[in-house]
Design an enzyme around this catalytic site. Structure first.
Site, PDB file in Angstrom:
ATOM      1  N   MET A 181      -8.767   8.369  -0.391  1.00  0.00           N
ATOM      2  CA  MET A 181      -9.645   8.819   0.699  1.00  0.00           C
ATOM      3  C   MET A 181     -10.072  10.255   0.418  1.00  0.00           C
ATOM      4  SD  MET A 181      -7.538   7.433   4.008  1.00  0.00           S
ATOM      5  CE  MET A 181      -6.635   5.884   3.962  1.00  0.00           C
ATOM      6  N   HIS A 208      -1.269  -1.344  -4.167  1.00  0.00           N
ATOM      7  CA  HIS A 208      -2.529  -0.945  -3.546  1.00  0.00           C
ATOM      8  C   HIS A 208      -2.542   0.574  -3.387  1.00  0.00           C
ATOM      9  CE1 HIS A 208      -6.158  -1.933  -1.222  1.00  0.00           C
ATOM     10  NE2 HIS A 208      -5.802  -0.960  -0.394  1.00  0.00           N
ATOM     11  N   SER A 224       0.824  -1.207   0.000  1.00  0.00           N
ATOM     12  CA  SER A 224       0.000   0.000   0.000  1.00  0.00           C
ATOM     13  C   SER A 224       0.858   1.257   0.000  1.00  0.00           C
ATOM     14  CB  SER A 224      -0.906   0.017   1.230  1.00  0.00           C
ATOM     15  OG  SER A 224      -1.547   1.276   1.337  1.00  0.00           O
ATOM     16  N   ASP A 236      -6.934  -6.070   4.590  1.00  0.00           N
ATOM     17  CA  ASP A 236      -6.244  -4.778   4.595  1.00  0.00           C
ATOM     18  C   ASP A 236      -6.293  -4.202   5.998  1.00  0.00           C
ATOM     19  OD1 ASP A 236      -5.248  -2.238   4.189  1.00  0.00           O
ATOM     20  OD2 ASP A 236      -6.777  -1.615   2.762  1.00  0.00           O
ATOM     21  N   MET A 295     -12.016   4.717  -0.646  1.00  0.00           N
ATOM     22  CA  MET A 295     -12.703   5.026   0.607  1.00  0.00           C
ATOM     23  C   MET A 295     -13.337   6.389   0.426  1.00  0.00           C
ATOM     24  SD  MET A 295      -9.875   3.527   3.253  1.00  0.00           S
ATOM     25  CE  MET A 295      -8.534   3.459   2.048  1.00  0.00           C
ATOM     26  N   MET A 320     -11.758  -5.338   5.749  1.00  0.00           N
ATOM     27  CA  MET A 320     -10.872  -4.513   6.562  1.00  0.00           C
ATOM     28  C   MET A 320     -10.584  -5.213   7.885  1.00  0.00           C
ATOM     29  SD  MET A 320     -10.244  -1.874   4.693  1.00  0.00           S
ATOM     30  CE  MET A 320      -9.296  -0.969   5.942  1.00  0.00           C
ATOM     31  N   HIS A 324      -8.307   1.219  -3.940  1.00  0.00           N
ATOM     32  CA  HIS A 324      -9.261   1.057  -2.839  1.00  0.00           C
ATOM     33  C   HIS A 324      -9.885   2.415  -2.570  1.00  0.00           C
ATOM     34  CE1 HIS A 324      -9.801   0.050   1.740  1.00  0.00           C
ATOM     35  NE2 HIS A 324     -10.953   0.205   1.112  1.00  0.00           N
ATOM     36  N   ASP A 332      -4.635   3.697  -1.986  1.00  0.00           N
ATOM     37  CA  ASP A 332      -5.709   4.117  -1.089  1.00  0.00           C
ATOM     38  C   ASP A 332      -6.171   5.527  -1.435  1.00  0.00           C
ATOM     39  OD1 ASP A 332      -6.050   1.938   0.897  1.00  0.00           O
ATOM     40  OD2 ASP A 332      -3.929   2.312   1.268  1.00  0.00           O
TER      41      ASP A 332
END
Length: 219
Positions: A37, A33, A9, A175, A68, A137, A66, A35
């Site tokens: 957000m 990965h 990540s 994760d 979020m 998660m 991913h 992330d």
């Protein structure tokens, strides 16, 4: 499907040197990965579509994005169009997860469904034929560096039973707090895809860290 996938990540990488961080695990990691957000769905802000588009040009690693974020129906297909291999969005943010999965596949990526710490997985098991990946998660979504919560592996076990019983072609990803001391338990519970942030990018040799994690996941 049983081969372990290690997805470092970049949340734990140096944001000023993302291309260098990707290069450090190219050849050892399976996926990268990413992330995303938005400070709405989770109380943190990281990177967005422009960074993903730029980083896509800097590495050959498949992107495991991913999201979020709030309103994944609006934004998720754009990450597929940007070249992501897999785009995962949160069940808690979606009114029609199956429709978003269909849009993602039409836009050229695989579709993933994420389940946050406090969300029971059982209500989403019947949706899994629409997806290529289920992300469970093992911390609360939104922050890196949290401690692994072993009790959340019960969700992994439930999902693995469902996948195996239904003969589904689906990866189960974990994760949060995945490291050398936790990855074997994740694999034993039924996960086959592992997101590791600090355990990789906090190591002196990220590529060697990926190889160690793979060996531990494989038993």
């Amino acid at each position: 499907m049983s081969n372990s996938v290690i997805a470092p990540s970049i949340l734990a990488a140096d944001f000023a040197r993302l291309a260098d961080s990707a290069a450090a695990v190219e050849g050892s990691a399976d996926w990268l990965h990413v992330d995303v957000m938005d400070y709405h769905f989770v109380p943190n802000l990281t990177i967005g579509l422009p960074v993903v588009q730029s980083l896509r040009k800097a590495t050959t690693l498949p992107f495991d994005c991913h999201l979020m974020i709030a309103d994944p129906a609006r934004w998720a297909p754009q990450y597929a169009e940007a070249g992501a291999y897999n785009v995962t969005f949160h069940a808690e943010a979606a009114t029609d997860p199956a429709a978003i999965a269909k849009d993602l596949r039409a836009a050229g990526s695989r579709a993933g469904l994420a389940i946050d710490r406090d969300t029971p997985v059982e209500g989403y098991l019947d949706l899994l034929p629409h997806f290529d990946l289920l992300l469970i998660m093992t911390i609360k979504a939104g922050f890196g560096g949290q401690a692994f919560i072993p009790e959340l592996l019960d969700k992994v076990r439930a999902a693995r039973r469902h996948v195996d019983t239904g003969h589904l072609e689906l990866r189960i990803e974990v994760d949060g707090g995945v490291a050398e001391d936790t990855i074997a338990a994740c694999a034993e519970a039924g996960a086959d895809t592992f997101v590791a942030g600090t355990a990789v990018f906090g190591a002196e040799d990220p590529a060697a860290a990926v190889r160690r994690l793979r060996a531990l996941a494989s038993g």
